[in-house]
Design a protein around this motif. Structure first.
Motif, PDB file in Angstrom:
ATOM      1  N   TYR A 192      -2.348   7.516  -3.240  1.00 47.87           N
ATOM      2  CA  TYR A 192      -2.159   6.846  -2.251  1.00 47.87           C
ATOM      3  C   TYR A 192      -3.273   5.931  -1.671  1.00 47.87           C
ATOM      4  O   TYR A 192      -4.679   6.382  -2.313  1.00 47.87           O
ATOM      5  CB  TYR A 192      -1.920   8.003  -0.989  1.00 47.87           C
ATOM      6  CG  TYR A 192      -0.598   8.558  -1.108  1.00 47.87           C
ATOM      7  CD1 TYR A 192       0.450   7.913  -0.638  1.00 47.87           C
ATOM      8  CD2 TYR A 192      -0.495   9.915  -1.561  1.00 47.87           C
ATOM      9  CE1 TYR A 192       1.886   8.728  -0.934  1.00 47.87           C
ATOM     10  CE2 TYR A 192       0.688  10.543  -1.712  1.00 47.87           C
ATOM     11  CZ  TYR A 192       1.782  10.048  -1.151  1.00 47.87           C
ATOM     12  OH  TYR A 192       3.017  10.524  -1.190  1.00 47.87           O
ATOM     13  N   ASP A 193      -2.934   4.926  -1.170  1.00 45.43           N
ATOM     14  CA  ASP A 193      -4.011   3.956  -0.960  1.00 45.43           C
ATOM     15  C   ASP A 193      -4.381   4.240   0.590  1.00 45.43           C
ATOM     16  O   ASP A 193      -5.906   3.976   0.802  1.00 45.43           O
ATOM     17  CB  ASP A 193      -3.528   2.665  -0.719  1.00 45.43           C
ATOM     18  CG  ASP A 193      -2.926   2.245  -2.088  1.00 45.43           C
ATOM     19  OD1 ASP A 193      -3.750   2.072  -3.218  1.00 45.43           O
ATOM     20  OD2 ASP A 193      -1.670   1.759  -2.125  1.00 45.43           O
ATOM     21  N   MET A 239       0.818  -1.286   0.238  1.00 46.81           N
ATOM     22  CA  MET A 239      -0.064   0.120  -0.037  1.00 46.81           C
ATOM     23  C   MET A 239       0.854   1.353   0.065  1.00 46.81           C
ATOM     24  O   MET A 239       1.790   1.490   0.504  1.00 46.81           O
ATOM     25  CB  MET A 239      -0.865   0.114   1.246  1.00 46.81           C
ATOM     26  CG  MET A 239      -2.020  -1.106   1.338  1.00 46.81           C
ATOM     27  SD  MET A 239      -2.978  -0.768   2.760  1.00 46.81           S
ATOM     28  CE  MET A 239      -3.925   0.483   2.257  1.00 46.81           C
ATOM     29  N   LYS A 256     -10.969   5.944  -4.154  1.00 47.35           N
ATOM     30  CA  LYS A 256     -10.245   4.376  -3.893  1.00 47.35           C
ATOM     31  C   LYS A 256      -9.423   4.577  -2.261  1.00 47.35           C
ATOM     32  O   LYS A 256      -8.835   3.726  -1.914  1.00 47.35           O
ATOM     33  CB  LYS A 256      -9.190   3.913  -4.938  1.00 47.35           C
ATOM     34  CG  LYS A 256      -8.137   4.868  -5.027  1.00 47.35           C
ATOM     35  CD  LYS A 256      -7.118   4.374  -6.343  1.00 47.35           C
ATOM     36  CE  LYS A 256      -5.909   4.984  -6.352  1.00 47.35           C
ATOM     37  NZ  LYS A 256      -5.032   4.904  -5.069  1.00 47.35           N
ATOM     38  N   THR A 257      -9.261   5.696  -1.753  1.00 50.04           N
ATOM     39  CA  THR A 257      -8.212   5.799  -0.859  1.00 50.04           C
ATOM     40  C   THR A 257      -8.949   5.917   0.545  1.00 50.04           C
ATOM     41  O   THR A 257      -9.997   6.579   0.749  1.00 50.04           O
ATOM     42  CB  THR A 257      -7.556   7.371  -0.719  1.00 50.04           C
ATOM     43  OG1 THR A 257      -6.925   7.464  -2.068  1.00 50.04           O
ATOM     44  CG2 THR A 257      -6.605   7.696   0.132  1.00 50.04           C
TER      45      THR A 257
END
Length: 370
Positions: free
Chosen positions: A85-86, A1, A104-105
């Motif tokens: 960024y995750d 990640m 998606k973060t």
């Protein structure tokens, strides 16, 4: 990640910065995004960490007068590009939680408090006698309060640093939060013997108006007991002027020196209403009682009559009554009992709960994504 941290500003080292570093230990390669970075003051703590600043960094005087630039902060925090960024972990007492992230973060906010200036401390912040300045602050703060509420919805998960802050998050943001107390460094744990306790009371604080240091000084001017004040801030000169000879000021104290001051004081005195109050927890970890105003985080840290005295009214008379009581009883407090109470705030406890929380969040998101 891919992981990043966001922190309001890195200009001086305090409780929030201690929490940030402890959070960062779990992801040591992650960068930290912040509005303003005072490298001179902070490099020794963040020298091995990539720190990325906003456009505010280039504004003359921003490292010292950033609080006067509150109206710029929402725009500045939203300028950061975090789309790749995750996981984002924000450490926020002002604007850090308002960052924009992609769908998606995952965004976890460790909230030290909802923005003080916009909510609980608005009247203290806007206390200017200049009517024009007061009007301008009131108008800009109204907009900032709306932004603060709206931006709270950008957070997926809130962690509050105390039950006190959890209630504020619920009230101001209408959001649920999970409580994880901030970590007290392991080296602060441990007591000294009664015969080593010295003849002074202690206060460790930033010398700013809302910390109520002036009230404590006036009380000790009156009672004549020895008081050691450790800290710096904009009110330093004013407070030194009004303090009598029984009051001693110190600054630039190392952790080792601070630990000794904690362990050898008769009691710690604190009359501000804090979100949590890490210094009170540090003193309790050192086995010493605390005299504190019965508001905010003090009610979660101090057990009245067992690990200290909670003062119900914020005035000189009531504080001095508590000091007189402590003067008679300070040797009767059990250091072991006080330290046992403070174990709730240990680094190990913090690390375990943070790791459990993050792992659970990631698992929940995997389920949702699938």
């Amino acid at each position: 990640m891919k992981i990043a941290f966001v922190h309001d500003w890195l200009t001086s080292f305090g409780g929030a910065e201690r929490v940030l570093l402890k959070l960062h230990e779990n992801f040591p390669k992650a960068p930290i995004y912040t509005l303003v970075y005072n490298k001179k003051n902070m490099e020794k703590y963040f020298s091995n960490i990539k720190v990325i600043t906003s456009f505010m960094q280039k504004i003359p005087g921003s490292k010292k007068h950033y609080r006067e630039m509150l109206p710029l902060m929402p725009m500045a925090i939203e300028q950061f590009n975090l789309k790749d960024y995750d996981l984002i972990i924000s450490s926020s007492s002002a604007c850090a939680k308002g960052i924009n992230v992609s769908s998606k973060t995952i965004h976890i906010c460790y909230c030290h408090t909802p923005m003080r200036y916009a909510w609980d401390m608005y009247n203290e912040y806007n206390d200017s006698k200049n009517k024009i300045k007061k009007f301008i602050i009131a108008k800009s703060m109204s907009k900032l309060r709306i932004w603060d509420y709206v931006s709270s919805n950008r957070v997926d998960y809130f962690i509050a640093n105390s039950e006190n802050v959890r209630k504020r998050i619920e009230k101001h943001y209408r959001r649920e939060a999970y409580v994880i107390y901030p970590p007290i460094k392991n080296e602060f744990y441990g007591a000294c013997k009664n015969e080593e306790i010295q003849d002074y009371y202690l206060l460790v604080t930033r010398l700013v108006k809302y910390k109520s240091t002036e009230l404590i000084i006036k009380a000790f001017n009156e009672n004549g007991k020895k008081l050691v004040i450790i800290g710096t801030g904009p009110d330093e000169k004013k407070l030194k002027r009004i303090a009598k000879n029984n009051i001693k000021f110190l600054k630039n104290v190392s952790d080792e020196e601070l630990k000794n001051y904690y362990k050898k004081c008769k009691a710690f005195v604190f009359m501000a209403e804090e979100d949590f109050g890490m210094v009170m927890a540090e003193v309790q970890a050192s086995g010493r009682p605390v005299i504190a105003y019965e508001k905010g985080g003090a009610k979660e840290i101090v057990i009245d009559g067992k690990t200290g005295i909670l003062v119900k009214e914020k005035n000189i008379e009531k504080l001095n009554e508590a000091v007189e009581k402590m003067e008679k009883e300070y040797l009767n407090y059990s250091s072991e009992e006080i330290i046992k109470n403070a174990k709730r705030f240990s680094e190990d406890e913090f690390k375990n709960k943070i790791n459990e929380f993050i792992e659970r969040v990631i698992e929940e998101h995997k389920i949702n994504i699938n």
